[in-house]
Design an enzyme around this catalytic site. Structure first.
Site, PDB file in Angstrom:
ATOM      1  N   HIS A   1      -2.966   3.733   5.720  1.00  0.00           N
ATOM      2  CA  HIS A   1      -3.721   2.672   5.751  1.00  0.00           C
ATOM      3  C   HIS A   1      -5.075   3.430   5.640  1.00  0.00           C
ATOM      4  O   HIS A   1      -5.940   2.737   4.767  1.00  0.00           O
ATOM      5  CB  HIS A   1      -3.689   2.164   7.202  1.00  0.00           C
ATOM      6  CG  HIS A   1      -4.803   1.364   7.682  1.00  0.00           C
ATOM      7  ND1 HIS A   1      -5.285   0.279   7.211  1.00  0.00           N
ATOM      8  CD2 HIS A   1      -6.018   1.729   8.634  1.00  0.00           C
ATOM      9  CE1 HIS A   1      -6.365  -0.431   7.782  1.00  0.00           C
ATOM     10  NE2 HIS A   1      -6.787   0.422   8.568  1.00  0.00           N
TER      11      HIS A   1
ATOM     12  N   ARG B   1       0.946  -1.208  -0.047  1.00  0.00           N
ATOM     13  CA  ARG B   1      -0.041   0.191  -0.075  1.00  0.00           C
ATOM     14  C   ARG B   1       0.790   1.220  -0.137  1.00  0.00           C
ATOM     15  O   ARG B   1       1.672   1.483   0.631  1.00  0.00           O
ATOM     16  CB  ARG B   1      -0.818  -0.071   1.141  1.00  0.00           C
ATOM     17  CG  ARG B   1      -0.551   0.823   2.396  1.00  0.00           C
ATOM     18  CD  ARG B   1      -1.942   0.914   3.393  1.00  0.00           C
ATOM     19  NE  ARG B   1      -1.424   0.423   4.550  1.00  0.00           N
ATOM     20  CZ  ARG B   1      -0.908   0.810   5.494  1.00  0.00           C
ATOM     21  NH1 ARG B   1      -0.023   2.210   5.414  1.00  0.00           N
ATOM     22  NH2 ARG B   1      -0.405   0.230   6.877  1.00  0.00           N
TER      23      ARG B   1
ATOM     24  N   TYR C   1       5.633   4.647  11.293  1.00  0.00           N
ATOM     25  CA  TYR C   1       6.204   3.366  11.668  1.00  0.00           C
ATOM     26  C   TYR C   1       7.011   2.799  10.398  1.00  0.00           C
ATOM     27  O   TYR C   1       7.205   1.458  10.475  1.00  0.00           O
ATOM     28  CB  TYR C   1       5.029   2.334  11.708  1.00  0.00           C
ATOM     29  CG  TYR C   1       3.701   2.474  10.865  1.00  0.00           C
ATOM     30  CD1 TYR C   1       3.604   1.832   9.745  1.00  0.00           C
ATOM     31  CD2 TYR C   1       2.594   3.174  11.336  1.00  0.00           C
ATOM     32  CE1 TYR C   1       2.692   1.941   8.902  1.00  0.00           C
ATOM     33  CE2 TYR C   1       1.761   3.442  10.524  1.00  0.00           C
ATOM     34  CZ  TYR C   1       1.504   2.685   9.304  1.00  0.00           C
ATOM     35  OH  TYR C   1       0.337   2.846   8.480  1.00  0.00           O
TER      36      TYR C   1
HETATM   37  C1  LIG Z   1     -11.760  -7.261  14.006  1.00  0.00           C
HETATM   38  C2  LIG Z   1     -11.099  -6.063  13.781  1.00  0.00           C
HETATM   39  N1  LIG Z   1     -10.317  -5.535  14.784  1.00  0.00           N
HETATM   40  C3  LIG Z   1      -9.475  -4.362  14.395  1.00  0.00           C
HETATM   41  C4  LIG Z   1      -9.784  -3.568  13.433  1.00  0.00           C
HETATM   42  C5  LIG Z   1      -9.199  -2.221  13.103  1.00  0.00           C
HETATM   43  N2  LIG Z   1      -8.230  -2.254  11.948  1.00  0.00           N
HETATM   44  C6  LIG Z   1      -9.059  -1.970  10.757  1.00  0.00           C
HETATM   45  S1  LIG Z   1      -7.930  -2.167   9.344  1.00  0.00           S
HETATM   46  C7  LIG Z   1      -6.885  -2.731  10.322  1.00  0.00           C
HETATM   47  C8  LIG Z   1      -5.705  -3.560   9.856  1.00  0.00           C
HETATM   48  C9  LIG Z   1      -5.949  -4.458   8.511  1.00  0.00           C
HETATM   49  O1  LIG Z   1      -4.934  -4.912   8.010  1.00  0.00           O
HETATM   50  P1  LIG Z   1      -4.936  -6.127   6.770  1.00  0.00           P
HETATM   51  O2  LIG Z   1      -5.776  -7.037   7.259  1.00  0.00           O
HETATM   52  O3  LIG Z   1      -3.545  -6.286   6.471  1.00  0.00           O
HETATM   53  O4  LIG Z   1      -5.912  -5.191   5.676  1.00  0.00           O
HETATM   54  P2  LIG Z   1      -5.366  -3.833   4.813  1.00  0.00           P
HETATM   55  O5  LIG Z   1      -6.073  -3.060   5.840  1.00  0.00           O
HETATM   56  O6  LIG Z   1      -3.849  -3.570   5.013  1.00  0.00           O
HETATM   57  O7  LIG Z   1      -5.898  -4.052   3.582  1.00  0.00           O
HETATM   58  C10 LIG Z   1      -7.239  -2.771  11.751  1.00  0.00           C
HETATM   59  C11 LIG Z   1      -6.342  -3.295  12.760  1.00  0.00           C
HETATM   60  C12 LIG Z   1     -11.027  -3.882  12.647  1.00  0.00           C
HETATM   61  N3  LIG Z   1     -11.667  -3.233  11.588  1.00  0.00           N
HETATM   62  N4  LIG Z   1     -11.530  -5.325  12.951  1.00  0.00           N
END
Ligand SMILES: Cc1ncc(C[n+]2csc(CCOP(=O)(O)OP(=O)(O)O)c2C)c(N)n1
Lengths: 368, 327
Positions: free
Chosen positions: A263, A259, A272
């Site tokens: 985020h 990405r 980070y």
């Molecule tokens: C169950 C849950 N825990 C925490 C979050 C908060 N949160 C939103 S996105 C994220 C990171 C997600 O990373 P990834 O699965 O690698 O997907 P990306 O956003 O990088 O596409 C977090 C911790 C959430 N949405 N749902």
């Protein structure tokens, strides 16, 4: 031999970083190849504008996709009409290809429930915000297709690398293995789950190899190589619908990518991660890579690129215009969709709500 | 004791920092709490201060975070796991209700879990889906847990330190709408605010208004506005949802004979219902008017274009108070 029959450590690639062919070019017609490029450009431009709308206070928090166009468009374009897509919250490009207009995506991130109204015949689930929670849904949806004998239909499900740590990921893939459901699990490994790097999610060498635990196929692909992504996804969808002798239907695809931006617009990645890392990955940008291939092979020229550029800008501008001129949602909508029919309790709450709005006027009612 | 002027989220950070300095057994864990300092910056700088073993960036897995904290706490550590938003506690709900709340009981008092599960909760910040819910009653309904919701910077630090020192598991829900809305004096040293005690924020004689968390502000504002109409309201900040300080509630009600409860959680099964029942059980003969509940609606929390209509507004609170007074 299927592109899926390889070690999960052995990454599938078709184009190298400067667009030179280093693998087997999939069998796609010229028109589709150019469409692929057009949609990647559209997704990128949309993303840039969306981030800017957020900065200007015209939209709420928004999760950018820049860098991930190759994975989104390369995979979504491999779907057949009847297939289903189960997205996370970042698949604006893939959802567009599936039939969700950009205007809807904008409305959703502008906080309008209406953004989730799928047009008739669009086989797309709404964006799932709780991480990994959509994965078992995808297994269930595919299972339903199988139980109903609709063997020409597969279900693709998107999620991030962080999602592979959640229980739902493991439960969803385990069911898919046990019930041999027509699923393609597509992991967008963009290296980061907010600030937590891939190495903090798992001690596994690859995410693709997790498939082994569930008795399904796992394959790793260069996620910034749209042609490789297409090849792998197409093969996985075909197998889901029509597995060969002794083959299982489900596949886990790990698309290795990055990405480029934050985020979400609420996040500051400079806390980070290093600029060097970002630059390194920007050199692998899927868009110039495909463009260079299309130019080299005579499928597109300056004129074609310019026409696409103009088209993309127009489409995004139109979508923004349409979303922003959409009327504000009617507050009473809030009471409409918790149940098929308002319960007496909700009806009473609605009436009290309307009476107060009437009495004070909206400004007075919302006064802080 | 010297003090600082902090926001609520800074008070959370200060509470953690203060207690981690005093007690080596305290550790912080969760998604993005380390290098990033938490998505709301509630753990900012702690990782630099205390290192990788006491400020732990975990994999993205709430059941894993809460479940491993249960195991750590059973071994005598005092983990303070953060769940990024209360809307994401549900993957760990099984660990909360099947284990975190019951460890003491299941071991007949031999073991307990001195852990604090923190999460920002509530709406009003124009966040995406699943980021705005007010589901504190899920946890209040579960025996074995204490559920704390502060509304001022001073209380935040004092209650958090109490929670960390409490031998039983505490769910500490932080009203994110007011994380940075205002500042207040917070002593630099360690101090505690007792769990299980409500605070009378304003004394009055005409009606008792019970509230907590982010709703204390619109409530105080509404009450101030109503002074002009000659209404003298008492405001009680509940602070601890469970165990509930029924004594303060009943005492206040006996004085005024009228009650309004304000919360952003859905009305059905919200704290308002519990407070109303308490009044019925313990002060029926003092009652001058029906108890009025000003609450969220029994519908899913809307996306942000409509959230201002969902949350109790000052106007709604005022009207609720008028109704109770003019009955
Ligand atoms: C169950 C849950 N825990 C925490 C979050 C908060 N949160 C939103 S996105 C994220 C990171 C997600 O990373 P990834 O699965 O690698 O997907 P990306 O956003 O990088 O596409 C977090 C911790 C959430 N949405 N749902």
């Amino acid at each position: 031999m299927s592109v899926l029959q390889r070690d999960p450590q052995d990454q599938v690639r078709v184009l190298d970083e400067d667009g030179t062919v280093v693998g087997e070019v999939p069998d796609i017609d010229d028109e589709t190849l150019v469409e692929m490029y057009r949609y990647m450009r559209l997704a990128r431009h949309f993303d840039t504008r969306a981030v800017s709308l957020q900065r200007q206070g015209r939209m709420g928090t928004y999760p950018p996709l820049s860098g991930q166009e190759g994975a989104q468009i390369g995979s979504a374009i491999a779907l057949d009409e009847q297939d289903w897509m189960v997205p996370s919250y970042r698949e604006h490009g893939a959802s567009l290809l599936r039939g969700l207009p950009l205007k809807q995506t904008l409305l959703y991130w502008m906080g309008h429930e209406k953004g989730n109204e799928m047009p008739e015949g669009v086989n797309l689930f709404p964006p799932a915000v709780p991480i990994a929670s959509q994965i078992p849904h995808a297994t269930g949806a595919a299972w339903a297709k199988k139980l109903r004998g609709e063997d020409d239909t597969a279900v693709i499900c998107y999620f991030g690398d962080g999602a592979t740590s959640e229980g739902d990921f493991h439960e969803g893939l385990n069911f898919a293995g046990v019930f041999d459901t027509p699923n393609v699990f597509f992991c967008n490994n963009n290296q980061w789950a907010i600030s937590v790097p891939r190495e903090r999610q798992t001690a596994s060498e690859t995410l693709a190899q997790k498939a082994t635990a569930y008795g399904i196929d796992g394959v790793q692909v260069d996620g910034m190589d749209p042609l490789a992504v297409y090849s792998v996804t197409k093969a996985a969808l075909d197998k889901a619908k029509n597995p060969g002798e002794g083959e299982g239907r489900p596949t886990l695809i790990e698309a290795v990518q990055y990405r480029f931006g934050a985020h979400t617009t609420a996040d500051d990645p400079t806390v980070y991660r290093d600029d060097d890392e970002v630059e390194e990955w920007k050199a692998k940008d899927p868009i110039p890579r495909l463009e260079s291939f299309l130019r080299e092979t005579g499928r597109i020229d300056d004129e074609g690129v310019e026409a696409i550029e103009a088209d993309v800008k127009q489409r995004v501008a139109d979508a923004i215009e349409a979303a922003e001129s959409d009327p504000r949602p009617d507050p009473s909508e809030m009471f409409n969709h918790a149940y098929a029919e308002r319960t007496p309790e909700i009806q009473a709450q609605y009436e009290e709500f309307e009476a107060l709005r009437e009495k004070f006027g909206d400004e007075g009612f919302l006064r802080e | 004791m010297s003090s600082q002027n902090l926001t609520i989220v800074q008070a959370v950070r200060d509470g953690l920092y203060t207690e981690m300095n005093l007690d080596d057994e305290v550790l912080v864990m969760g998604e993005d709490v380390g290098k990033n300092g938490g998505v709301f910056r509630a753990t900012e700088g702690l990782w630099n201060e205390f290192g990788d073993d006491r400020v732990i960036d975990t994999p993205l897995a709430e059941s894993g975070i809460i479940g491993t904290a249960v195991g750590m706490a059973a071994m005598g550590l005092k983990p303070v796991p953060e769940i990024q938003f209360s809307g994401f506690m549900y993957p760990g709900f099984d660990q909360i209700v099947s284990h975190m709340s019951r460890f003491r009981n299941r071991t007949r008092g031999r073991y307990t879990l001195p852990m604090v599960l923190r999460a920002p909760y509530g709406g009003g910040i124009r966040a995406p889906e699943s980021h705005s819910e007010s589901k504190e009653m899920f946890y209040a309904h579960e025996a074995g847990l204490k559920v704390v919701i502060p509304s001022t910077p001073y209380d935040t630090k004092g209650l958090l330190i109490s929670a960390i020192r409490d031998p039983d598991p505490v769910i500490f829900m932080e009203p994110k709408l007011i994380y940075r809305a205002f500042r207040g004096e917070v002593p630099e040293d360690d101090y505690t605010v007792p769990i299980g005690e409500a605070a009378v924020r304003r004394e009055g004689t005409d009606v008792s208004v019970f509230t907590f968390g982010a709703m204390t502000r619109p409530t105080l504002e509404a009450v101030e506005n109503l002074e002009d109409e000659g209404i003298d309201a008492e405001v009680v900040d509940i602070r601890t949802i469970s165990p509930l300080d029924r004594e303060t509630i009943v005492e206040s009600f006996k004085k005024t004979g009228r009650a309004v409860v304000v919360h952003e959680a859905p009305k059905n099964g919200g704290l308002g219902a519990e407070i109303t029942a308490t009044i019925q059980e313990e002060a029926l003969l003092y009652q001058e008017a029906p108890v009025k509940r000003v609450a969220g609606y029994d519908v899913p929390y809307p996306l942000y274009a409509l959230e201002d209509y969902y949350l109790p507004s000052v106007a709604r609170v005022e009207e609720g108070i008028r109704e109770a007074v003019n009955f």
